[in-house]
Design a protein around this motif. Sequence first.
Motif, mmCIF file in Angstrom:
data_model
loop_
_atom_site.group_PDB
_atom_site.id
_atom_site.type_symbol
_atom_site.label_atom_id
_atom_site.label_comp_id
_atom_site.label_asym_id
_atom_site.label_seq_id
_atom_site.Cartn_x
_atom_site.Cartn_y
_atom_site.Cartn_z
ATOM 1 N N ALA A 88 0.753 -1.203 -0.222
ATOM 2 C CA ALA A 88 -0.151 0.163 0.009
ATOM 3 C C ALA A 88 1.096 1.481 -0.090
ATOM 4 N N GLU A 89 0.468 2.435 -0.694
ATOM 5 C CA GLU A 89 1.319 3.904 -0.390
ATOM 6 C C GLU A 89 2.276 3.840 -1.142
ATOM 7 N N VAL A 90 3.284 2.897 -1.967
ATOM 8 C CA VAL A 90 4.308 2.402 -3.034
ATOM 9 C C VAL A 90 4.666 3.793 -3.706
ATOM 10 N N ASP A 91 5.369 3.617 -3.792
ATOM 11 C CA ASP A 91 5.689 5.167 -4.625
ATOM 12 C C ASP A 91 7.063 3.750 -5.010
ATOM 13 N N VAL A 92 6.583 4.627 -6.844
ATOM 14 C CA VAL A 92 7.440 3.800 -7.295
ATOM 15 C C VAL A 92 8.207 4.839 -8.573
ATOM 16 N N SER A 93 9.281 3.943 -8.900
ATOM 17 C CA SER A 93 10.120 5.080 -9.571
ATOM 18 C C SER A 93 11.248 4.590 -10.757
ATOM 19 N N LEU A 94 11.090 5.071 -11.928
ATOM 20 C CA LEU A 94 12.003 4.368 -12.860
ATOM 21 C C LEU A 94 12.849 5.238 -14.170
ATOM 22 N N VAL A 95 13.965 4.817 -13.793
ATOM 23 C CA VAL A 95 15.095 5.959 -14.508
ATOM 24 C C VAL A 95 14.640 5.588 -15.640
ATOM 25 N N LYS A 96 14.641 6.456 -16.527
ATOM 26 C CA LYS A 96 14.183 6.817 -17.990
ATOM 27 C C LYS A 96 15.579 7.348 -19.097
ATOM 28 N N GLU A 97 15.447 7.143 -20.030
ATOM 29 C CA GLU A 97 16.977 7.730 -20.495
ATOM 30 C C GLU A 97 16.750 8.872 -20.649
ATOM 31 N N ASP A 98 15.581 9.890 -20.725
ATOM 32 C CA ASP A 98 15.766 11.443 -20.302
ATOM 33 C C ASP A 98 14.720 12.057 -18.956
ATOM 34 N N TYR A 99 14.942 11.249 -18.108
ATOM 35 C CA TYR A 99 13.967 11.984 -17.649
ATOM 36 C C TYR A 99 13.963 10.504 -16.109
ATOM 37 N N VAL A 100 13.135 11.537 -14.744
ATOM 38 C CA VAL A 100 13.163 9.680 -14.278
ATOM 39 C C VAL A 100 11.380 9.925 -14.099
ATOM 40 N N LEU A 101 10.514 9.049 -14.040
ATOM 41 C CA LEU A 101 9.236 8.572 -13.732
ATOM 42 C C LEU A 101 9.042 8.190 -12.702
ATOM 43 N N LYS A 102 8.109 9.212 -11.904
ATOM 44 C CA LYS A 102 7.788 8.480 -10.243
ATOM 45 C C LYS A 102 5.694 8.270 -10.223
ATOM 46 N N GLY A 103 5.488 7.461 -9.415
ATOM 47 C CA GLY A 103 3.990 7.611 -8.772
ATOM 48 C C GLY A 103 4.188 6.620 -7.530
ATOM 49 N N THR A 104 2.973 7.592 -7.547
ATOM 50 C CA THR A 104 2.389 6.547 -5.882
ATOM 51 C C THR A 104 0.664 5.409 -5.509
#
Length: 954
Positions: free
Chosen positions: A817-833
């Motif tokens: 629950a309330e998981v902070d997820v992020s992904l380092v992409k080529e040009d930016y960092v994609l984030k979400g909760t």
Amino acid sequence: MPKLNKNQLKAVQTTEGPVLIIAGPGSGKTYTLVERIFYLITEKKVEAENILVATFTEKAANELMTRVSNRLHEANISFNLNEMYLGTIHSICLRILEENREHTRLKKNFMLMDQFDQQYFLYQKLNDYLQIPNVEILVGERTSRWIKAENLLKWINKVSEEMLDVEQLKKSTEIQVQALGYCYERYQQQLKEENALDFSTIQLEAYKLLKEHPQITTELSEDLHYLMIDEYQDTNTIQEEIIFLLAGRKQNICVVGDDDQGLYRFRGATIRNILEFPNKFPKGVCTQLELSINYRSHPNIIQFYNQWMEQQNWNYKGKSFRYEKEIVPNEGKYPKSSTVLKVSGTEVLDSWYEEVYQFLKSLKEKGKLTDWNQVAFLFKSVKNSKVTGLANYLEEKNIPVYSPRSNMYFDREEVRLLIGAIIFLFPQFPEARKWNKNAHLDEWEMYDQCFSEFTSELRKPENERLLKWARKKAKQHYNLSENTDYAFAGLFYQLLQFDIFNRYLEQGTAGVRDSRQARNLSLFSQLLTKFEYLHRVSVFTPGKVDKILRTFFNQYLRFLINGGINEYEDDSEYAPSGCISFLTIHQSKGLEFPIVMVGSLESSPRKQYSNLDEELQENFYRKEPFEPLSRTKYYDFWRLYYTAFSRAQNLLVLSCLESKASGQGTRNIPSKSFIESYRPLKSWRDVAGIYDLEFEDVKEVNLKKEYSFTSHINIFETCAIQYKFYKDLEFAPVRQGATLFGTLVHQTIEDIHKAALKGEEEKITSDNVENWFESNYKNLIRKERVYLAPQTQIAALKQVNKYVDRQNNNWSHIKDAEVDVSLVKEDYVLKGTIDLVKGEDGSVDIIDFKSEKKPDLVKEQERIYHYKRQLEVYAHLVEERTGQKVNNMHLYYTGEENSSPYVTFNKDTKSIDKTINKFDKIVERIEEKDYRIEERPIKHCRNCDMRFYCDQKY
């Protein structure tokens, strides 16, 4: 592997046990750290969550993350860097506290105070401290209340950073020490009551957590296999303790730094941490390495700053307080011309200004400078009149100066006009600001000048519309008979509709220089909303308007003017194109410039400690004194200028107004501390070959920014102009309580899920749910300072209880629950909760909670589609990060009473790819600062503070 020199390679490959890396200036320290992390990941097969990297600034952390992710991308290695503990020691401690908050004094929604907030906090509660016996010795007797708060803040932070025993302080026979003990005890009580943290107590609370809960410390240290601490010479006592606790039994601690660049004693840093590091372990256990090849500077510059350190006396009573080292240049061909010289004036200040100008002009005219940003001036302070005088002189000669810490914020035209406008809008101001007939504050003269400047603008024909509006408003405010629906911040946004202010918003936002005026307006909006927050002001009321004016101008704004405000600085553009930089030496740390001009040569080593410092260090510190107190002023002085000299790549210039002491309080310039280094230098006019030098371009800093669907893409798609102002320029919206309801529901459901995840389903009772709800509400209103009506609170609790009832005591499906997820992409960092992840048979479903009734699925198709795309971003994040398969995605409407609260979407890979592709394109537009809109989204305008501005422009 890219080419590493012998010692860099050894630093990369020595991963086990304690390692000390002394990294001289320009020795490729960051490059080596990047390669060391890459080596751990690729060769040692270490997972991201097993690595901790602490940097000195958030910018350094971001740069490191960007460089490591680029390195992994080049090698085609998929790896989620965001699982690493990467950041400043403060941010890592904050993460540990948030992950284990239930074991600390902190409640949800705690308030984090910066230095101004902390001082204002103490100022507002100062009467509590003034009742403590002998406190006047600590805070000063004949000083203003604001200065008393500043003095108190300094001593309180010292107690936190040195982890002094408060009970011991209270028992001291020294009345000053005793007063400090009681003040600190009271301060801690107040922090607890307010659910607040300051920057020093972030670390103290983390240390307490680790000491008082060994199981948490053991779990963390078992997970953290490798620790790397950058700028170790600038760590303090408590930071060292925390680092060793986190290292646990493995002790794989790699510390990197340069004792010669230890600059932060005034913040509690101690050079002993790096000098004594090898002694923390049995003899021969700690590997010591030296990175001494300088890839930055011309050999003459290196020779100059080596000599600067060698000519100083670092020994005291048979002990040396410096690692012996010699920095050597990288092999290669270098220009023969002298690259260390002086640019000086004599006796009259204008002669120095003119000489500096002639030097810069000659380099430009000879085609040696491609951009003014190749030049940086470094001073001890950029706030004194000599330095600001030079900046103004150069600007008058059309050489733009970037000096964000020069205390010039309140000298800026746009800021002064705003202050003048607010004064004009309250005709009662001259009387309202007085609290007695004889009162007088120096700032009143500045306010009067601002008022005069604004009224001069009002007289211009082009401002006729503003004049009419302002007169009408002023009349309303003077005869205020009922509450307004705005306070200062709301008034500020109304002013933006007029050309006198919105002209500043029309300039580009591409660079720091172009956007300075707009960013200064943005900062003013932040100051106004902070005032309203601190004083619980949301509207002007007939009975309180005079008091609000008095508090704002006589206290809040006055303190900001006295303390000084830094203008905007962009981490990715430390040397803005088209400007020369005026920086403090501290500011320049870690940076490099083709041409460095070092000023402040009138300086001498100054005593930096008081009798109380001495008393605390001798009798209350956790360790015996290290560096002799009498010598610290010299050591700090030498290190400061060593850091300044070593920023230069191609040319180092010492610059001053030469003068000889003639009595009457004057002194020799340069001071005797510099004479030995300064005297042999040639004037720039006498250096043959100076125009043969080639100057490098300032290096671009490529930092990956973070973007999320809700905080970025959603706002941009709603209105790109709104994004420009609130996200890019960082204007502060007027506080609104609209989201309080949803936050309260979300947080209470989160408490329920946490209990379920811990296997404590029996705690999910109606009484406990109500207690969680009440606690969340209490802490939310304390932080947000907005309230819900009783009926609205009942409705929110009803939604939570309805959700619990629907689960029928079956919580087994919840995975996270309330998981902070992020992904380092080529040009930016994609984030979400993600609100909730549930799953069976190795696959997962994603749920996002909406605290409202389920919308009409036909009439509200556009809104549902928008939420679907948000879920698709989450699905992409989960699958890319964890490798788990997402089955379905759900919206759960907690306000739905009659039908099913779910809206379910099957996962569609093609649709997800399309959504992520759209996300990428929007990020590209944001990065290019393309904020064009085809038409205004009228339905969103009524809740947007920028509507007054847009009404005139669109």
